[in-house]
Motif scaffolding. Sequence first.
Motif, PDB file in Angstrom:
ATOM      1  N   ARG A  60       8.397  -0.819   5.214  1.00 29.73           N
ATOM      2  CA  ARG A  60       7.037  -1.364   5.095  1.00 29.73           C
ATOM      3  C   ARG A  60       6.682  -2.301   6.250  1.00 29.73           C
ATOM      4  NH1 ARG A  60       5.539   0.372   0.113  1.00 29.73           N
ATOM      5  NH2 ARG A  60       7.312   0.770  -1.243  1.00 29.73           N
ATOM      6  N   ILE A  61       7.683  -2.690   7.012  1.00 26.56           N
ATOM      7  CA  ILE A  61       7.432  -3.505   8.205  1.00 26.56           C
ATOM      8  C   ILE A  61       6.615  -2.708   9.221  1.00 26.56           C
ATOM      9  CG2 ILE A  61       8.590  -4.705  10.137  1.00 26.56           C
ATOM     10  CD1 ILE A  61      10.841  -5.403   8.210  1.00 26.56           C
ATOM     11  N   HIS A  87      15.217  -5.837   0.224  1.00 28.67           N
ATOM     12  CA  HIS A  87      14.806  -6.069   1.601  1.00 28.67           C
ATOM     13  C   HIS A  87      13.766  -7.186   1.735  1.00 28.67           C
ATOM     14  CE1 HIS A  87      16.323  -1.829   2.749  1.00 28.67           C
ATOM     15  NE2 HIS A  87      17.155  -2.739   3.218  1.00 28.67           N
ATOM     16  N   ASN A  93      12.655  -0.022   1.249  1.00 28.22           N
ATOM     17  CA  ASN A  93      11.407  -0.767   1.398  1.00 28.22           C
ATOM     18  C   ASN A  93      11.276  -1.487   2.725  1.00 28.22           C
ATOM     19  OD1 ASN A  93       9.897  -0.384  -1.120  1.00 28.22           O
ATOM     20  ND2 ASN A  93      11.786  -1.182  -2.043  1.00 28.22           N
ATOM     21  N   SER A  94      12.357  -1.567   3.503  1.00 30.57           N
ATOM     22  CA  SER A  94      12.245  -2.267   4.789  1.00 30.57           C
ATOM     23  C   SER A  94      11.291  -1.517   5.718  1.00 30.57           C
ATOM     24  CB  SER A  94      13.612  -2.397   5.452  1.00 30.57           C
ATOM     25  OG  SER A  94      14.089  -1.140   5.865  1.00 30.57           O
ATOM     26  N   GLN A 109      15.323   4.324   4.620  1.00 31.20           N
ATOM     27  CA  GLN A 109      15.251   2.880   4.889  1.00 31.20           C
ATOM     28  C   GLN A 109      14.869   2.049   3.675  1.00 31.20           C
ATOM     29  OE1 GLN A 109      12.937   1.841   8.300  1.00 31.20           O
ATOM     30  NE2 GLN A 109      13.474   3.695   9.395  1.00 31.20           N
ATOM     31  N   ALA A 140       2.392   2.636  -1.089  1.00 30.15           N
ATOM     32  CA  ALA A 140       3.071   3.686  -0.329  1.00 30.15           C
ATOM     33  C   ALA A 140       4.490   3.845  -0.867  1.00 30.15           C
ATOM     34  CB  ALA A 140       3.100   3.309   1.154  1.00 30.15           C
ATOM     35  N   PRO A 141       5.000   5.081  -0.911  1.00 25.49           N
ATOM     36  CA  PRO A 141       6.359   5.272  -1.441  1.00 25.49           C
ATOM     37  C   PRO A 141       7.398   4.700  -0.475  1.00 25.49           C
ATOM     38  CG  PRO A 141       5.508   7.328  -0.550  1.00 25.49           C
ATOM     39  CD  PRO A 141       4.379   6.337  -0.483  1.00 25.49           C
ATOM     40  N   ALA A 142       8.540   4.281  -1.016  1.00 22.54           N
ATOM     41  CA  ALA A 142       9.617   3.763  -0.173  1.00 22.54           C
ATOM     42  C   ALA A 142      10.210   4.914   0.643  1.00 22.54           C
ATOM     43  CB  ALA A 142      10.685   3.112  -1.046  1.00 22.54           C
ATOM     44  N   VAL A 150      11.094  -7.828   4.911  1.00 22.44           N
ATOM     45  CA  VAL A 150       9.687  -7.435   4.748  1.00 22.44           C
ATOM     46  C   VAL A 150       8.781  -8.661   4.751  1.00 22.44           C
ATOM     47  CG1 VAL A 150       8.030  -6.339   3.192  1.00 22.44           C
ATOM     48  CG2 VAL A 150      10.284  -5.330   3.515  1.00 22.44           C
ATOM     49  N   LEU A 188       2.003  -2.177   1.246  1.00 24.92           N
ATOM     50  CA  LEU A 188       3.052  -2.994   0.622  1.00 24.92           C
ATOM     51  C   LEU A 188       3.399  -2.522  -0.784  1.00 24.92           C
ATOM     52  CD1 LEU A 188       2.227  -6.672   1.653  1.00 24.92           C
ATOM     53  CD2 LEU A 188       4.359  -5.462   2.075  1.00 24.92           C
TER      54      LEU A 188
END
Lengths: 255, 63
Positions: free
Chosen positions: A55-56, B15, A52-53, A50, A44-46, B19, A41
Amino acid sequence: MWAFIHKLGSPKWFYGISAKLQPWFWAAAVLLLVTGSLWGLAFAPADYQQGNSFRIIYVHVPAAFLAQSIFISMAVSGLVFMVWKIKVADMAAAVMAPLGAAMTFVALFSGAVWGVPTWGTWWMWDARLTSMLILLFLYLGVIALRGAFTSRDSASRAASVLAMVGVINIPIIKYSVDWWYTLHQPASFTLTSRPTMPTEMWLPLVIMVLGFYSFFIALTLMRTRSEILRRESSKRWVQDLVNGRVVNAQAEETR
Amino acid sequence: MAFASFSEFLAMGGHAPYVWSAWGVTALLLIATVWHARVEQRQLLNGIKRRARRANSLRGNAQ
């Protein structure tokens, strides 16, 4: 080998050994899930496309892996129960189903939510999405079937058969992205080739996957023990084990 | 750290709704699962203990 399988099949032996194993899997699950979540969350780099989405992915992929693995475990347990009449296998299969359904739901839900910013739609009758929805219905079917019989043995056999037949859906889910490539992208991860993501993106994903598996093992051990208590509550060893102190205290009172 | 501040972390570069809802539902389900397993275990253990106590006291009264 046979002696080992029969020992494993004894609820009493399983109740003891699972008590010893359980804390290790809970500890591993907490450690891995906390580390993986923080890393995924916040560190980790974005993703360059996409944002930051992406990260899902850290909940979507582990849940989808687990949803399929739990169904396979349930089918194998069902087979073991049908062939060798090992009751613990059936108890394990029974407690796995709700977690499997929950994980399938998480995979579908997180996928739908992820689809909005990424694909511009939360649902499409794409082969991968549809076969995962079928997996959810299979889980619900197994759970409902277990509750539909008054005889426990009939319920166990029916649920085992449905799990063994339904497992055919698993290779369909796996290859759906290659056979009918419409919306969902093919696997970003395989055991045979190097991931295309940078290390600081896929390492937290591996940690999350391991965390989800540890959670599954820990929860299954815990709930199988409860299921043993439920089904064997009239057995002498269960009563002695649970009431050890109660019985002794009362025996002393009456003396 | 991929974010400059905590509020940026919460915003997730616009986002946030996606998220946090995906992660929130996952966390909620995992926690609920553990909670349910604990309640289930406690109820079963208490049930077996209660039955044993009742059986014991019945035996005591009969003597």
